[in-house]
Every structure is written in C-alpha cells, then in structure tokens.
Scaffold this motif. Structure first.
Motif, PDB file in Angstrom:
ATOM      1  N   ASP A  65     -39.506  30.920  -3.007  1.00 50.73           N
ATOM      2  CA  ASP A  65     -40.371  31.300  -1.897  1.00 50.73           C
ATOM      3  C   ASP A  65     -39.578  31.297  -0.591  1.00 50.73           C
ATOM      4  O   ASP A  65     -38.396  30.935  -0.547  1.00 50.73           O
ATOM      5  CB  ASP A  65     -41.595  30.375  -1.792  1.00 50.73           C
ATOM      6  CG  ASP A  65     -41.229  28.912  -1.643  1.00 50.73           C
ATOM      7  OD1 ASP A  65     -40.251  28.617  -0.929  1.00 50.73           O
ATOM      8  OD2 ASP A  65     -41.901  28.053  -2.238  1.00 50.73           O
ATOM      9  N   GLY A 104     -44.111  22.620  -3.714  1.00 53.67           N
ATOM     10  CA  GLY A 104     -45.315  23.419  -3.497  1.00 53.67           C
ATOM     11  C   GLY A 104     -46.509  22.531  -3.199  1.00 53.67           C
ATOM     12  O   GLY A 104     -46.573  21.375  -3.621  1.00 53.67           O
ATOM     13  N   ASP A 152     -50.153  29.511  -9.859  1.00 55.89           N
ATOM     14  CA  ASP A 152     -49.326  29.626  -8.655  1.00 55.89           C
ATOM     15  C   ASP A 152     -50.083  30.376  -7.577  1.00 55.89           C
ATOM     16  O   ASP A 152     -50.828  31.322  -7.870  1.00 55.89           O
ATOM     17  CB  ASP A 152     -48.026  30.377  -8.964  1.00 55.89           C
ATOM     18  CG  ASP A 152     -47.046  29.541  -9.762  1.00 55.89           C
ATOM     19  OD1 ASP A 152     -47.207  28.305  -9.789  1.00 55.89           O
ATOM     20  OD2 ASP A 152     -46.129  30.114 -10.367  1.00 55.89           O
ATOM     21  N   PHE A 189     -49.477  31.607  -3.329  1.00 58.33           N
ATOM     22  CA  PHE A 189     -48.557  31.647  -2.193  1.00 58.33           C
ATOM     23  C   PHE A 189     -49.326  31.675  -0.877  1.00 58.33           C
ATOM     24  O   PHE A 189     -50.239  32.479  -0.703  1.00 58.33           O
ATOM     25  CB  PHE A 189     -47.637  32.867  -2.284  1.00 58.33           C
ATOM     26  CG  PHE A 189     -46.566  32.720  -3.319  1.00 58.33           C
ATOM     27  CD1 PHE A 189     -45.299  32.271  -2.975  1.00 58.33           C
ATOM     28  CD2 PHE A 189     -46.824  33.011  -4.651  1.00 58.33           C
ATOM     29  CE1 PHE A 189     -44.312  32.118  -3.924  1.00 58.33           C
ATOM     30  CE2 PHE A 189     -45.842  32.864  -5.615  1.00 58.33           C
ATOM     31  CZ  PHE A 189     -44.584  32.410  -5.249  1.00 58.33           C
ATOM     32  N   LYS A 212     -44.766  28.579  -1.882  1.00 59.53           N
ATOM     33  CA  LYS A 212     -45.318  28.505  -3.229  1.00 59.53           C
ATOM     34  C   LYS A 212     -46.163  27.253  -3.379  1.00 59.53           C
ATOM     35  O   LYS A 212     -45.748  26.162  -2.999  1.00 59.53           O
ATOM     36  CB  LYS A 212     -44.192  28.501  -4.257  1.00 59.53           C
ATOM     37  CG  LYS A 212     -44.695  28.530  -5.697  1.00 59.53           C
ATOM     38  CD  LYS A 212     -43.551  28.502  -6.682  1.00 59.53           C
ATOM     39  CE  LYS A 212     -44.069  28.478  -8.108  1.00 59.53           C
ATOM     40  NZ  LYS A 212     -42.993  28.404  -9.103  1.00 59.53           N
TER      41      LYS A 212
END
Length: 456
Positions: A150, A229, A271, A273, A278
């Motif tokens: 990311d 994340g 996942d 974003f 992330k």
C-alpha cells in the motif's frame, strides 16, 4: 522455502542472474557484475556500430546482437557501468532481451558457461552494501519496498532508501560523540575540578537527545499499524444491516444478505483500503439478546474476540438506543463510530451529529460520511508522527540506545565517575552502530538479503 547462504564476499567471482520476474514478458533484463563481466559479454555481444565493449560509453544504451558461434540468439539493448559508478560498485552490464523463456535461459547459460556463476538471492545488493554503495538501512528499505502493498508502506521504504533514517542516525551519533568529548575533557582533571558549566551543558544536550530518540520510537509504535493494517469491526444486533454495509464498503457481494435475522453466524473479513492504507474489515455475527443456541453462542464469542482486537469499531443500529456499547462489552479506550442504519424508515426527523451518523445502506445514503469519519479517526490516532524506523530490528537497537542514555540521565552527578559515564556512552554508540553495521552475524544478513530476488 528460504534459501540460506554463508556470509562471505568473494569479489573475484563474476555473478549473473535474470533481474526481471520469472515468466514470459515483452522484455527481460539479465544482469552480470564482476571483474570478468566485460570479457564474458564481449564474447557474445556485437554492437550495431561494430564497437568493442571497452569502446562503449557508460550509462548509454546500445543496440546490438547476442550471437553464439555466429548464430543469432536475439537482438538486444545493452548498457554498461564501470566501477565504482554502478549499483554493485563493480563493472556491471545489463542486457535487455526479448522476454521469452528460451532466449532468457539461452543467454544466461552462455554467461555461466563462459565464467560467470548464478548469483545468490540478494547478492547484487550484498555487493552494493559491501562496496559502500548503500548502507544496511537502505538494503532493508529495498526489501521492504519489494513487500510494500500500500501507499504508506511504499512511502516509508522510499524515505529510507533515500537515506532519511541514515541521516537521523548520523545526527544521533554526532550528539553521542559530543557528549563523550565533554566527559573526556573532564577526565583530564581531578573529579573535584569538573566544571559545573560542562555538567549542565552535558545534561542539557543529553535531555534533547533523549527526546529526539523517544519521538522516533513513538513514531514507530504508532506507524507500525500501517504495515499490519488497521482492523475495523462491524458489530450490532441481528438484521440491522451490517452485512449490507460491509458489502458496500468493499464494493462487492462478499457477505450473504437476507431478510432472515441472524444470517451471518460467523465473522467474515476482507482486505479494505482507506486512503492508500491496507486494512482488514470484519462483518460479525449479530449479538442476540435472548434465545441463544450453541451456534449463536460460538458466533457471539468470536464477535467479542474481534471487538477486543479492533482498532476501530463501527456499531450499527437501526434505531436510536442508549448505551448499546456496554451490552457489546466495548472498552471505553476503543475508537467507536455509531451508525444509525435504515434512516429512510425512521419516523422522527433527526440529522447526523457528533454522536452518530445516519445512513441508509439499502439506498446508499451516507456512505461518504462513514468513509470520512473512518479516515478522520484513524488518521488522528496513527498518522501524527513521521515514522522513519522501517523494522523491528532497528527499533530494538534504537530502544537499547535510549535505555542506556536514560541510565545516565537518571544517575545523580556525584554517584558515577566520568569513566563510567564514558563507558555508558560508548555502549549507546555500540547499539547505534548495530543498526548500520553488523559484525559476524550471518543470520541477520540472511534475513535481509535472502528475501531479495536473484537479480537484485
């Protein structure tokens, strides 16, 4: 399986490898580095201008042909770099050929048959490090750059590849040396004659140095979240629209949605974003108030587990209720966003405020408000400090530097001799040096360089 190699540096070897990913592509790059690289390549490369390899200019692309026993293998571009102005600090050539597996392997085999050997994973970068082209932090930054998924991880790797952390460490080392110089001056005199001014100057400089390191360490702790994340959890009663909102945020039908209460019996995560960061977002089983069977109990137990691990909790309701968070056993320390779903069905007229956000997941009303609030909460919590530490090894070394300096700060002026102060400063400098220079530690080198591809 991770390939291990012994830490040795034989600069007599000429190494080669395919630098582009395995497989077929438009272009492949074959890299060769070492004392014999010009000699080996000159035996198979013919430039369009009919010039010898030694006559070619550096840092310039040349069109030519790879031939073996006068048989044409491929039409290629070639670029050569003379030591020390190359990535490895050695003579280095890159061959840009067509990306068929046959051509790649044919050229690679010819280079090996004529005196080169296949490089170990990361050996080009290892040579770059050994020849002083990059330091260990930049080598680790390269490794992190390859793994970056990311924007945040990429940004951190680029900063350290450009030497930001290295510059910071040089400043710290300069301060430690200065502190040691103040102590060494005092060692030339009797203890009773140590200048009061020097001691004050010493402590003032030490306090500033400790603060600088503390800020950097705090930055790592906070921004380490960026690598792992964020963990976002959707919780609520059954049938309040958690799964619908989950699917909308993901922009795909990941969770089953129905009018039947309690459709989601186990948590689902994906996942997600947020502004290039992330994250993981979790749809949990609805928390029922009564009539629980064994599956309900297991599902709710898993929900509580995810709540405890969450960085941010989205509490979904379909009506205004008080203190629902207490029923879900959510700690006051947790970040919470309260969302009132199905606002199109509410009888009383209310608007979004600081306490909750009104949405209609069915009609996609209010989604942007949720995204903005998510970003605001997480941005406030984690992005305040500009982090420059790129891994746990560097963090642990810098932490030892801080602990050693803290020992000096906590010690009263007359309780330790200048010799001991000097010893502690040398210890701090030793831990600092471990970040950029590792002596006789094959395991750490293996961890850093063996994660690279063959051509890097």
């Amino acid at each position: 399986m991770q390939i291990k190699f012994k830490l040795f540096f034989n600069n007599k070897d000429t190494i080669t490898a395919i630098a582009t990913p395995n497989g077929i592509g438009a272009i492949a790059i074959i890299r060769i580095s070492g004392k014999l690289c010009f000699k080996i390549v000159s035996s198979c490369f013919v430039s369009k201008e009919k010039k010898q390899i030694t006559e070619l200019k550096t840092n310039t692309m040349y069109l030519g042909f790879i031939k073996q026993n006068k048989k044409l293998i491929d039409k290629v571009f070639l670029c050569l770099f003379k030591q020390p102005f190359s990535y490895t600090g050695e003579d280095l050539i890159e061959i840009y050929c067509h990306g068929t597996l046959y051509i790649q392997n044919k050229i690679l085999k010819f280079l090996i048959d004529n005196g080169a050997r296949l490089a170990n994973p990361g050996e080009f970068s290892l040579r770059s490090f050994k020849n002083g082209k990059i330091d260990l932090i930049q080598a680790e930054a390269l490794s992190e750059l390859f793994k970056a998924e990311d924007e945040a991880a990429h940004s951190l790797a680029i900063k350290n590849l450009n030497g930001k952390f290295s510059i910071f460490l040089k400043e710290i080392r300069k301060d430690i040396i200065y502190l040691n110089s103040l102590i060494n001056v005092s060692l030339d005199f009797d203890e009773d004659n140590i200048s009061e001014f020097n001691y004050k100057k010493f402590i003032t400089t030490l306090v500033v140095l400790i603060k600088k390191i503390k800020i950097t360490i705090i930055g790592f702790k906070k921004n380490n979240i960026l690598k792992k994340g964020y963990y976002l959890v959707l919780v609520g009663r059954p049938n309040v629209g958690k799964s619908t909102l989950f699917n909308l945020l993901l922009k795909k039908e990941r969770s089953i949605v129905s009018n039947i209460s309690g459709t989601t019996i186990n948590y689902i995560e994906e996942d997600f974003f947020i502004k290039g960061i992330k994250s993981r977002i979790v749809d949990t089983a609805g928390i029922k108030e009564n009539k629980l069977d064994k599956l309900d109990i297991k599902g709710i137990h898993k929900t509580y587990e995810t709540i405890n691990s969450a960085d941010l909790i989205l509490v979904i309701k379909d009506k205004i209720e008080k203190d629902l968070e207490k029923d879900f056993k959510i700690s006051r320390k947790k970040q919470i966003i309260i969302i009132i779903n199905k606002c199109d069905l509410l009888k009383q007229k209310i608007i979004s405020n600081k306490q909750y956000i009104l949405i209609s997941a069915k009609y996609r009303i209010g989604l942007e408000r949720i995204k903005k609030q998510i970003n605001k909460r997480l941005n406030y919590k984690y992005h305040k400090t500009d982090n420059i530490i790129n891994n746990m090894r560097n963090y642990e070394c810098l932490k030892q530097v801080l602990l050693t300096l803290m020992k000096i700060k906590k010690t009263r002026k007359n309780s330790l001799t200048p010799e001991i102060f000097s010893f502690l400063l040398r210890e701090a400098n030793y831990h600092l040096g471990k970040i950029t220079k590792i002596v006789n530690n094959d395991e750490i080198f293996n961890q850093i360089f063996a994660t690279f591809c063959l051509g890097k």
